[in-house]
Structure formats: structure tokens, C-alpha cells
Design a protein around this motif. Structure first.
Motif, PDB file in Angstrom:
ATOM      1  N   GLN A  32       0.815  -1.212   0.000  1.00  0.00           N
ATOM      2  CA  GLN A  32       0.000   0.000   0.000  1.00  0.00           C
ATOM      3  C   GLN A  32       0.851   1.265   0.000  1.00  0.00           C
ATOM      4  O   GLN A  32       0.326   2.356   0.170  1.00  0.00           O
ATOM      5  CB  GLN A  32      -0.916   0.011   1.228  1.00  0.00           C
ATOM      6  N   GLY A  33       2.152   1.101  -0.134  1.00  0.00           N
ATOM      7  CA  GLY A  33       3.052   2.254  -0.129  1.00  0.00           C
ATOM      8  C   GLY A  33       3.963   2.225   1.080  1.00  0.00           C
ATOM      9  O   GLY A  33       3.779   1.442   2.006  1.00  0.00           O
ATOM     10  N   ILE A  34       4.931   3.097   1.053  1.00  0.00           N
ATOM     11  CA  ILE A  34       5.909   3.150   2.142  1.00  0.00           C
ATOM     12  C   ILE A  34       5.438   4.161   3.177  1.00  0.00           C
ATOM     13  O   ILE A  34       5.118   5.297   2.854  1.00  0.00           O
ATOM     14  CB  ILE A  34       7.293   3.545   1.597  1.00  0.00           C
ATOM     15  N   SER A  35       5.382   3.699   4.410  1.00  0.00           N
ATOM     16  CA  SER A  35       5.044   4.594   5.518  1.00  0.00           C
ATOM     17  C   SER A  35       5.996   4.312   6.679  1.00  0.00           C
ATOM     18  O   SER A  35       6.698   3.300   6.691  1.00  0.00           O
ATOM     19  CB  SER A  35       3.595   4.392   5.960  1.00  0.00           C
ATOM     20  N   PHE A  36       6.001   5.183   7.636  1.00  0.00           N
ATOM     21  CA  PHE A  36       6.874   5.022   8.800  1.00  0.00           C
ATOM     22  C   PHE A  36       6.558   3.731   9.538  1.00  0.00           C
ATOM     23  O   PHE A  36       7.456   3.006   9.963  1.00  0.00           O
ATOM     24  CB  PHE A  36       6.725   6.231   9.739  1.00  0.00           C
ATOM     25  N   PHE A  37       5.265   3.437   9.706  1.00  0.00           N
ATOM     26  CA  PHE A  37       4.871   2.237  10.435  1.00  0.00           C
ATOM     27  C   PHE A  37       5.362   0.977   9.727  1.00  0.00           C
ATOM     28  O   PHE A  37       5.852   0.048  10.375  1.00  0.00           O
ATOM     29  CB  PHE A  37       3.345   2.189  10.597  1.00  0.00           C
ATOM     30  N   ASN A  38       5.240   0.925   8.405  1.00  0.00           N
ATOM     31  CA  ASN A  38       5.684  -0.250   7.656  1.00  0.00           C
ATOM     32  C   ASN A  38       7.189  -0.465   7.782  1.00  0.00           C
ATOM     33  O   ASN A  38       7.648  -1.588   7.986  1.00  0.00           O
ATOM     34  CB  ASN A  38       5.302  -0.124   6.181  1.00  0.00           C
ATOM     35  N   VAL A  39       7.943   0.601   7.643  1.00  0.00           N
ATOM     36  CA  VAL A  39       9.394   0.503   7.758  1.00  0.00           C
ATOM     37  C   VAL A  39       9.787   0.086   9.175  1.00  0.00           C
ATOM     38  O   VAL A  39      10.649  -0.781   9.362  1.00  0.00           O
ATOM     39  CB  VAL A  39      10.062   1.840   7.369  1.00  0.00           C
ATOM     40  N   ALA A  40       9.146   0.674  10.177  1.00  0.00           N
ATOM     41  CA  ALA A  40       9.452   0.341  11.569  1.00  0.00           C
ATOM     42  C   ALA A  40       9.116  -1.120  11.869  1.00  0.00           C
ATOM     43  O   ALA A  40       9.875  -1.800  12.573  1.00  0.00           O
ATOM     44  CB  ALA A  40       8.674   1.266  12.508  1.00  0.00           C
ATOM     45  N   LEU A  41       8.018  -1.609  11.326  1.00  0.00           N
ATOM     46  CA  LEU A  41       7.625  -2.993  11.558  1.00  0.00           C
ATOM     47  C   LEU A  41       8.629  -3.962  10.943  1.00  0.00           C
ATOM     48  O   LEU A  41       9.044  -4.934  11.587  1.00  0.00           O
ATOM     49  CB  LEU A  41       6.228  -3.257  10.991  1.00  0.00           C
ATOM     50  N   VAL A  42       9.057  -3.711   9.730  1.00  0.00           N
ATOM     51  CA  VAL A  42      10.024  -4.594   9.070  1.00  0.00           C
ATOM     52  C   VAL A  42      11.366  -4.556   9.810  1.00  0.00           C
ATOM     53  O   VAL A  42      11.998  -5.595  10.004  1.00  0.00           O
ATOM     54  CB  VAL A  42      10.185  -4.206   7.584  1.00  0.00           C
ATOM     55  N   ILE A  43      11.788  -3.386  10.241  1.00  0.00           N
ATOM     56  CA  ILE A  43      13.044  -3.287  10.987  1.00  0.00           C
ATOM     57  C   ILE A  43      12.918  -3.992  12.331  1.00  0.00           C
ATOM     58  O   ILE A  43      13.827  -4.724  12.745  1.00  0.00           O
ATOM     59  CB  ILE A  43      13.458  -1.813  11.162  1.00  0.00           C
ATOM     60  N   LEU A  44      11.805  -3.796  13.024  1.00  0.00           N
ATOM     61  CA  LEU A  44      11.591  -4.434  14.319  1.00  0.00           C
ATOM     62  C   LEU A  44      11.615  -5.950  14.199  1.00  0.00           C
ATOM     63  O   LEU A  44      12.223  -6.639  15.022  1.00  0.00           O
ATOM     64  CB  LEU A  44      10.258  -3.974  14.919  1.00  0.00           C
ATOM     65  N   ILE A  45      10.995  -6.484  13.184  1.00  0.00           N
ATOM     66  CA  ILE A  45      10.992  -7.931  12.976  1.00  0.00           C
ATOM     67  C   ILE A  45      12.362  -8.392  12.487  1.00  0.00           C
ATOM     68  O   ILE A  45      12.851  -9.452  12.877  1.00  0.00           O
ATOM     69  CB  ILE A  45       9.882  -8.328  11.990  1.00  0.00           C
ATOM     70  N   GLY A  46      13.013  -7.594  11.667  1.00  0.00           N
ATOM     71  CA  GLY A  46      14.274  -7.981  11.058  1.00  0.00           C
ATOM     72  C   GLY A  46      15.460  -8.044  12.001  1.00  0.00           C
ATOM     73  O   GLY A  46      16.415  -8.771  11.741  1.00  0.00           O
ATOM     74  N   VAL A  47      15.434  -7.320  13.096  1.00  0.00           N
ATOM     75  CA  VAL A  47      16.581  -7.307  14.011  1.00  0.00           C
ATOM     76  C   VAL A  47      16.584  -8.468  15.001  1.00  0.00           C
ATOM     77  O   VAL A  47      17.520  -8.600  15.787  1.00  0.00           O
ATOM     78  CB  VAL A  47      16.687  -5.965  14.778  1.00  0.00           C
ATOM     79  N   TYR A  48      15.582  -9.339  14.948  1.00  0.00           N
ATOM     80  CA  TYR A  48      15.498 -10.454  15.897  1.00  0.00           C
ATOM     81  C   TYR A  48      16.773 -11.299  15.935  1.00  0.00           C
ATOM     82  O   TYR A  48      17.305 -11.538  17.022  1.00  0.00           O
ATOM     83  CB  TYR A  48      14.269 -11.322  15.601  1.00  0.00           C
ATOM     84  N   PRO A  49      17.296 -11.779  14.796  1.00  0.00           N
ATOM     85  CA  PRO A  49      18.511 -12.608  14.892  1.00  0.00           C
ATOM     86  C   PRO A  49      19.712 -11.846  15.461  1.00  0.00           C
ATOM     87  O   PRO A  49      20.508 -12.416  16.205  1.00  0.00           O
ATOM     88  CB  PRO A  49      18.796 -13.030  13.453  1.00  0.00           C
ATOM     89  N   LEU A  50      19.822 -10.582  15.135  1.00  0.00           N
ATOM     90  CA  LEU A  50      20.910  -9.779  15.671  1.00  0.00           C
ATOM     91  C   LEU A  50      20.789  -9.644  17.192  1.00  0.00           C
ATOM     92  O   LEU A  50      21.779  -9.785  17.923  1.00  0.00           O
ATOM     93  CB  LEU A  50      20.915  -8.393  15.015  1.00  0.00           C
ATOM     94  N   VAL A  51      19.581  -9.408  17.669  1.00  0.00           N
ATOM     95  CA  VAL A  51      19.344  -9.289  19.114  1.00  0.00           C
ATOM     96  C   VAL A  51      19.648 -10.614  19.814  1.00  0.00           C
ATOM     97  O   VAL A  51      20.247 -10.626  20.895  1.00  0.00           O
ATOM     98  CB  VAL A  51      17.889  -8.839  19.390  1.00  0.00           C
ATOM     99  N   VAL A  52      19.271 -11.722  19.196  1.00  0.00           N
ATOM    100  CA  VAL A  52      19.542 -13.033  19.792  1.00  0.00           C
ATOM    101  C   VAL A  52      21.040 -13.257  19.938  1.00  0.00           C
ATOM    102  O   VAL A  52      21.517 -13.674  21.000  1.00  0.00           O
ATOM    103  CB  VAL A  52      18.898 -14.161  18.955  1.00  0.00           C
ATOM    104  N   VAL A  53      21.791 -12.986  18.892  1.00  0.00           N
ATOM    105  CA  VAL A  53      23.241 -13.214  18.937  1.00  0.00           C
ATOM    106  C   VAL A  53      23.911 -12.301  19.958  1.00  0.00           C
ATOM    107  O   VAL A  53      24.708 -12.761  20.793  1.00  0.00           O
ATOM    108  CB  VAL A  53      23.859 -13.018  17.533  1.00  0.00           C
ATOM    109  N   VAL A  54      23.590 -11.023  19.930  1.00  0.00           N
ATOM    110  CA  VAL A  54      24.224 -10.065  20.847  1.00  0.00           C
ATOM    111  C   VAL A  54      23.864 -10.383  22.307  1.00  0.00           C
ATOM    112  O   VAL A  54      24.741 -10.420  23.182  1.00  0.00           O
ATOM    113  CB  VAL A  54      23.830  -8.618  20.482  1.00  0.00           C
TER     114      VAL A  54
END
Length: 93
Positions: A32-54
Motif C-alpha cells: 500500500q506504499g511506504i510509511s513510517f509504520f511499515n518501515v518500523a515494523l520490518v526493521i523491528l521484525i528484522g533485528v530479531y537474529p541480531l538481538v539473539v546473537v548479541v
């Protein structure tokens, strides 16, 4: 203490399989287009493996000297497991 760290980290490793599917589906938010919420959601979900390792590395370093802090740091990725995984699991029922 070792048993707790190993068991929770095995759980985090098992959660990476459904995480990959959820992360892939999260990109559909951009249909539906790029919005702040969409970008924040993808980043929030995407950092999971990094958070686990650190958090795993920090928890193992703190294991001998500060056990309580080690447990708290090791439980940080559980926010992703419960915050994202539980609603997805409940939606399937």
C-alpha cells in the motif's frame, strides 16, 4: 544457570524458522506504499537474529560474575518470541 542459557537459546534458534516466514510476509506491508509504520515494523521484525546473537554473547560473558543480569539480558529476545510469535500463533486457531 548453564542449563537455562542453553535451553532458552535453543528455543530462540527454533524460533528463527517461523521468524523467517514472518519477516518475509512483513514486506507485504509495502503493498500500500511506504510509511513510517511499515518501515518500523520490518526493521523491528528484522533485528530479531541480531538481538539473539548479541544478547546470547553478553549473557554468557556475564554468567559467572552477574547471574541475575545474565538472565535478564538472555530474556530480551523473548520479547520478540512472545510479542510477535504469540499473536501469530493465536491467529491460526
Amino acid at each position: 544457570m548453564k542449563t537455562f542459557l542453553i535451553s532458552t537459546q535453543i528455543l530462540y534458534l527454533l524460533c528463527t524458522v517461523p521468524w523467517l516466514l514472518i519477516w518475509g510476509v512483513s514486506f507485504m506491508g509495502f503493498d500500500q506504499g511506504i510509511s513510517f509504520f511499515n518501515v518500523a515494523l520490518v526493521i523491528l521484525i528484522g533485528v530479531y537474529p541480531l538481538v539473539v546473537v548479541v544478547c546470547s554473547i553478553i549473557a554468557w560473558v556475564l554468567r559467572k560474575r552477574r547471574q541475575r543480569m545474565s538472565v535478564i539480558v538472555n530474556l530480551v529476545p523473548m520479547l520478540w518470541v512472545l510479542g510477535i510469535g504469540l499473536p501469530v500463533l493465536l491467529l491460526q486457531f
